[in-house]
Design a protein around this motif. Structure first.
Motif, PDB file in Angstrom:
ATOM      1  N   ASP A 184       0.808  -1.226   0.000  1.00  0.00           N
ATOM      2  CA  ASP A 184       0.000   0.000   0.000  1.00  0.00           C
ATOM      3  C   ASP A 184       0.839   1.274   0.000  1.00  0.00           C
ATOM      4  OD1 ASP A 184      -2.262  -1.579   0.110  1.00  0.00           O
ATOM      5  OD2 ASP A 184      -2.373  -1.513   2.299  1.00  0.00           O
ATOM      6  N   VAL A 185       2.158   1.132  -0.001  1.00  0.00           N
ATOM      7  CA  VAL A 185       3.041   2.298   0.103  1.00  0.00           C
ATOM      8  C   VAL A 185       3.454   2.772  -1.290  1.00  0.00           C
ATOM      9  CG1 VAL A 185       5.234   3.153   0.987  1.00  0.00           C
ATOM     10  CG2 VAL A 185       3.908   1.530   2.336  1.00  0.00           C
ATOM     11  N   ASP A 186       3.338   4.067  -1.508  1.00  0.00           N
ATOM     12  CA  ASP A 186       3.784   4.694  -2.758  1.00  0.00           C
ATOM     13  C   ASP A 186       4.941   5.618  -2.404  1.00  0.00           C
ATOM     14  OD1 ASP A 186       3.964   5.679  -5.342  1.00  0.00           O
ATOM     15  OD2 ASP A 186       2.339   7.122  -5.069  1.00  0.00           O
ATOM     16  N   LEU A 187       6.108   5.373  -3.009  1.00  0.00           N
ATOM     17  CA  LEU A 187       7.324   6.131  -2.715  1.00  0.00           C
ATOM     18  C   LEU A 187       7.787   6.860  -3.966  1.00  0.00           C
ATOM     19  CD1 LEU A 187       9.803   6.763  -0.878  1.00  0.00           C
ATOM     20  CD2 LEU A 187      10.799   4.639  -1.731  1.00  0.00           C
ATOM     21  N   ASP A 188       8.102   8.145  -3.811  1.00  0.00           N
ATOM     22  CA  ASP A 188       8.649   8.936  -4.914  1.00  0.00           C
ATOM     23  C   ASP A 188       9.866   9.689  -4.390  1.00  0.00           C
ATOM     24  OD1 ASP A 188       8.917  10.253  -7.406  1.00  0.00           O
ATOM     25  OD2 ASP A 188       7.776  11.964  -6.659  1.00  0.00           O
ATOM     26  N   VAL A 189      11.009   9.491  -5.046  1.00  0.00           N
ATOM     27  CA  VAL A 189      12.253  10.147  -4.626  1.00  0.00           C
ATOM     28  C   VAL A 189      12.726  11.069  -5.743  1.00  0.00           C
ATOM     29  CG1 VAL A 189      14.643   9.807  -3.913  1.00  0.00           C
ATOM     30  CG2 VAL A 189      12.890   8.182  -3.189  1.00  0.00           C
TER      31      VAL A 189
END
Length: 177
Positions: A119-124
């Motif tokens: 369920d985690v959305d990561l944007d770097v």
């Protein structure tokens, strides 16, 4: 010049558009063109904008800034260095010291209780990290520029924590002061 029958019909139809009775007659004659006869509501009056403003408030708010019921995730930032025995015991490299300015990696730990890894959305980005989850959100402006393409992330299930490891882009001016 004399008008043809088609031109006369066009002029008559045009005159009917400007004449309210003619428009009503045209609508009755062709039900396909009929429109609801509800009165148009006047446009709401907007307050005058300040000419000294550099942006509208609506333009400055995005989905993470808006209060959508999600809590801001707790997080911590840890600076890490790759240290060899030579660095530790011999002090061979004069440019390395224990300060955060000589760090090689930025480790960001984001606590997301009640969240699953899927369920985690990561944007770097090079100066920003964004995490979105059903119950939490975080936008973090990073203290150092990072290499977003060489970073890694892992989910620590027993701690319900996302650990993001980001290599720091070294800037000699920043290191030497």
């Amino acid at each position: 010049r004399t008008l043809t029958a088609a031109e006369m019909a066009d002029l008559s139809a045009l005159a009917g558009l400007f004449d309210s009775q003619g428009a009503a007659a045209t609508q009755r004659a062709d039900p396909a063109l009929a429109a609801p006869s509800a009165k148009a509501k006047p446009a709401p009056i907007e307050p005058a904008k300040d000419p000294n403003e550099i942006f509208d408030e609506e333009d400055a708010v995005d989905e993470l800034d808006a209060d959508d019921g999600r809590a801001t995730a707790d997080h911590e930032i840890v600076y890490a260095q790759r240290v060899s025995p030579q660095d530790m015991f011999l002090g061979i490299d004069p440019t390395r010291n224990p300060s955060s300015a000589c760090s090689d990696v930025l480790l960001v730990r984001v606590k997301l209780p009640g969240t699953k890894a899927a369920d985690v959305d990561l944007d770097v980005q090079k100066a920003q990290l964004t995490v979105k989850a059903p119950r939490h959100k975080l936008r973090l402006h990073l203290p150092r520029t990072v290499d977003k393409d060489r970073g890694s992330a892992r989910w620590v299930a027993d701690k319900e924590c996302l650990e993001v490891s980001l290599p720091i882009v070294q800037d000699l001016d920043e290191m030497l002061g």
